[in-house]
Design a protein around this motif. Sequence first.
Motif, PDB file in Angstrom:
ATOM      1  N   GLU A 360      38.716  35.693  39.156  1.00 31.04           N
ATOM      2  CA  GLU A 360      38.291  36.637  40.196  1.00 31.04           C
ATOM      3  C   GLU A 360      39.310  37.756  40.349  1.00 31.04           C
ATOM      4  OE1 GLU A 360      37.558  33.667  43.359  1.00 31.04           O
ATOM      5  OE2 GLU A 360      35.446  34.247  43.227  1.00 31.04           O
ATOM      6  N   GLU A 361      40.583  37.409  40.166  1.00 33.38           N
ATOM      7  CA  GLU A 361      41.619  38.442  40.251  1.00 33.38           C
ATOM      8  C   GLU A 361      41.524  39.406  39.073  1.00 33.38           C
ATOM      9  OE1 GLU A 361      44.877  35.795  42.759  1.00 33.38           O
ATOM     10  OE2 GLU A 361      45.138  36.074  40.598  1.00 33.38           O
ATOM     11  N   LEU A 362      41.291  38.855  37.892  1.00 33.59           N
ATOM     12  CA  LEU A 362      41.208  39.708  36.698  1.00 33.59           C
ATOM     13  C   LEU A 362      40.065  40.708  36.802  1.00 33.59           C
ATOM     14  CD1 LEU A 362      42.102  40.187  33.582  1.00 33.59           C
ATOM     15  CD2 LEU A 362      40.054  38.850  33.088  1.00 33.59           C
ATOM     16  N   ILE A 363      38.918  40.212  37.240  1.00 36.82           N
ATOM     17  CA  ILE A 363      37.773  41.127  37.271  1.00 36.82           C
ATOM     18  C   ILE A 363      37.679  41.849  38.616  1.00 36.82           C
ATOM     19  CG2 ILE A 363      36.484  39.752  35.586  1.00 36.82           C
ATOM     20  CD1 ILE A 363      34.755  38.704  37.817  1.00 36.82           C
ATOM     21  N   GLU A 364      38.637  41.592  39.475  1.00 38.34           N
ATOM     22  CA  GLU A 364      38.719  42.254  40.787  1.00 38.34           C
ATOM     23  C   GLU A 364      37.400  42.152  41.524  1.00 38.34           C
ATOM     24  OE1 GLU A 364      39.965  46.101  39.558  1.00 38.34           O
ATOM     25  OE2 GLU A 364      42.084  45.577  39.620  1.00 38.34           O
ATOM     26  N   GLN A 365      36.947  40.943  41.623  1.00 37.18           N
ATOM     27  CA  GLN A 365      35.625  40.716  42.189  1.00 37.18           C
ATOM     28  C   GLN A 365      35.569  39.281  42.687  1.00 37.18           C
ATOM     29  OE1 GLN A 365      32.937  41.971  39.142  1.00 37.18           O
ATOM     30  NE2 GLN A 365      31.171  41.182  40.209  1.00 37.18           N
ATOM     31  N   GLU A 366      35.063  39.087  43.879  1.00 36.81           N
ATOM     32  CA  GLU A 366      34.889  37.722  44.347  1.00 36.81           C
ATOM     33  C   GLU A 366      33.496  37.281  43.934  1.00 36.81           C
ATOM     34  OE1 GLU A 366      35.011  35.450  48.545  1.00 36.81           O
ATOM     35  OE2 GLU A 366      36.339  37.188  48.346  1.00 36.81           O
ATOM     36  N   ILE A 367      33.415  36.192  43.200  1.00 42.70           N
ATOM     37  CA  ILE A 367      32.112  35.774  42.701  1.00 42.70           C
ATOM     38  C   ILE A 367      31.432  34.893  43.746  1.00 42.70           C
ATOM     39  CG2 ILE A 367      30.949  34.437  40.890  1.00 42.70           C
ATOM     40  CD1 ILE A 367      33.362  35.473  39.089  1.00 42.70           C
ATOM     41  N   ARG A 368      30.177  35.179  43.981  1.00 44.95           N
ATOM     42  CA  ARG A 368      29.441  34.505  45.039  1.00 44.95           C
ATOM     43  C   ARG A 368      29.350  32.989  44.772  1.00 44.95           C
ATOM     44  NH1 ARG A 368      23.926  36.232  47.582  1.00 44.95           N
ATOM     45  NH2 ARG A 368      24.494  38.190  46.597  1.00 44.95           N
ATOM     46  N   LYS A 369      29.647  32.194  45.815  1.00 44.52           N
ATOM     47  CA  LYS A 369      29.541  30.743  45.683  1.00 44.52           C
ATOM     48  C   LYS A 369      28.152  30.327  46.163  1.00 44.52           C
ATOM     49  CE  LYS A 369      33.901  31.037  44.600  1.00 44.52           C
ATOM     50  NZ  LYS A 369      34.061  32.481  44.905  1.00 44.52           N
ATOM     51  N   LEU A 370      27.426  29.704  45.261  1.00 40.98           N
ATOM     52  CA  LEU A 370      26.027  29.396  45.551  1.00 40.98           C
ATOM     53  C   LEU A 370      25.889  28.004  46.157  1.00 40.98           C
ATOM     54  CD1 LEU A 370      24.799  30.794  42.145  1.00 40.98           C
ATOM     55  CD2 LEU A 370      24.561  31.928  44.360  1.00 40.98           C
TER      56      LEU A 370
END
Length: 416
Positions: A360-370
Motif C-alpha cells: 500500500e505504501e509503494l502504490i501510495e494507495q490504501e486498498i479497500r478491505k472487503l
Amino acid sequence: MDKTFKDFKLHPDVHEGLTAMGFEKPTPIQEQALPIILEGKDLIGIAQTGTGKTAAFLLPAMTKILEGDRKGIGALIVVPTRELAIQIDQAIEGLGYFGGLSSMAIYGGGDGADFNQEKKALTSDTDIIVVTPGRFMSHLNLGYVDLSKISLFILDEADRMLDMGFHQDITRIVKECNPDRQTLLFSATMPANIRQLAKQIQKDPEQINIALSKPAEGVLQGAYVVFDHQKPKLIAHLLSGKNLKSVIVFSSTKKGVNDVYRILKQNKLNCASISSDLEQTQREQVMLDFKNRKTTILVATDVVSRGIDIDDIELVINYDVPNEAADYVHRIGRTARAEKTGVGLTLITPHDQGKFLKIEELIEQEIRKLKVPEELGDVPTYDPKSNARSGGGRGNYNKKGKGGGGKRKPFRKKGA
Ligand code: ADP
Ligand code: MG
C-alpha cells in the motif's frame, strides 16, 4: 493531438506489421521511447507491466535492422524467463513478418537437437536473438557466438533478472558485445542495483519513467483480511458459481499452488496449475489451454507473473501476499491490459499484514478491505503495524525447471 505510428520514422515493413497486428496509436512508453531509440541513444525505460514495452523496443530495433546490412546477429534481447522469450519471439514474428526478419528464442529445457538448431541460428545472419541467460551462456562458452557486430543489446525485465541472480551472466555477455552497440534497459522498478547496472553497461542513457509502480488504472483492487484456515473456503466462495471466463490465482509457493488447485478441483471448477515443476512442453500446453479459454482458472507461482501477455484476464487473486511489493504490481498487471478493466483481490493473513502495508505504501494507495462472508466466522482486524513481525523477505525463485524435450518452432529463414 494524439500521435499515431505514422508520426515515427519506422521502416515501411514495420508499419505494415503494425497494421496487421491492429496497433494504431502508440502507448505512452512507445511514444516516448521510439524517437530516443531511433536517434541511436541508450535508454532506460521504467514502466509497469502491460504498458507495451515489447513493441517500444522491437519497432525501432526492427527498423534499424531492416536499414542495416543484416550481416551477423543484429540484436540480442536478454530476458529472465523462457515464457517471456517465447512471447517476444512471437511478437517479432508478428511485427516482423513483412520485413522477413529472422529470429530465434533460446532458452533452457531443450534437447540436443534444439541445441544444434540454436547453434545454427547463432552462427548465421539471424536478425534478432532472444535468450534467457542460462542457456545462452552454454553457447557463449563454446566460443562460436560472435556479438562483436550487434547493433542493439536489449535487457527486458532487468529488475527481475537481477533478483534471479543473473548479474554476472549479464556482465559476461556485455563483455562480448560490440562496444559501439546501443543498449536498452527495461525494468518495472528502478532500485539501486538497476541504476548500477545501467552505469556499467550504458553510455549516457536517456531515461523515461511511466507511472511509478502503480497498478493500471482500470484495475479495481480489494483485499480480504482472514486467518490462514479461512483461505480455502474463501477462494472456493470467490470462484464458485460465478460464470468467470479467465482468472489467475497466484501463490508465492508451490505448496500454495497445489493447495489451491486441490480446493478448486474439489469444487469442480475448470482449472489448471503451472509452476516450475512442470516440464517445458507441459508448461506450454497449460498456457495455451488458458489462452484459448479451454481452462478458466490458472493457478500459478511467480513464473507467469511477469511479462506474459494473456489478454482479457478479468480477475487476479493473490492467494497470499507477494513477498516483494513490486510483484504485487506485476501480478495485478495481468488484468486490465490495454485500457480494459479488471479486478485484483488479495487474501491477507495476520502474518502477511506487514507485507501488505508495504504494498500500500509503494502504490501510495490504501486498498479497500472487503467483507468476508459471515459463514466463514470471525476474522482478524487489519492492524499491520502491530502484526508486522513478518518483514518483506525474498521468495524462492526457481531459476530452472526440470528439463523437458519441448518442441521448438523451426528456425525461420529470412524472407520465409
Ligand atoms: P509490457 O511488456 O509492458 O508488459 P507488452 O509489450 O506485453 O507490455 O504489451 C501488453 C499488451 O498490449 C500486448 O497484448 C500487446 O500486444 C498490446 N499492445 C502493445 N502496444 C500496443 C498498441 N500500441 N496498441 C494496441 N495494443 C498494444
Ligand atoms: Mg514485457
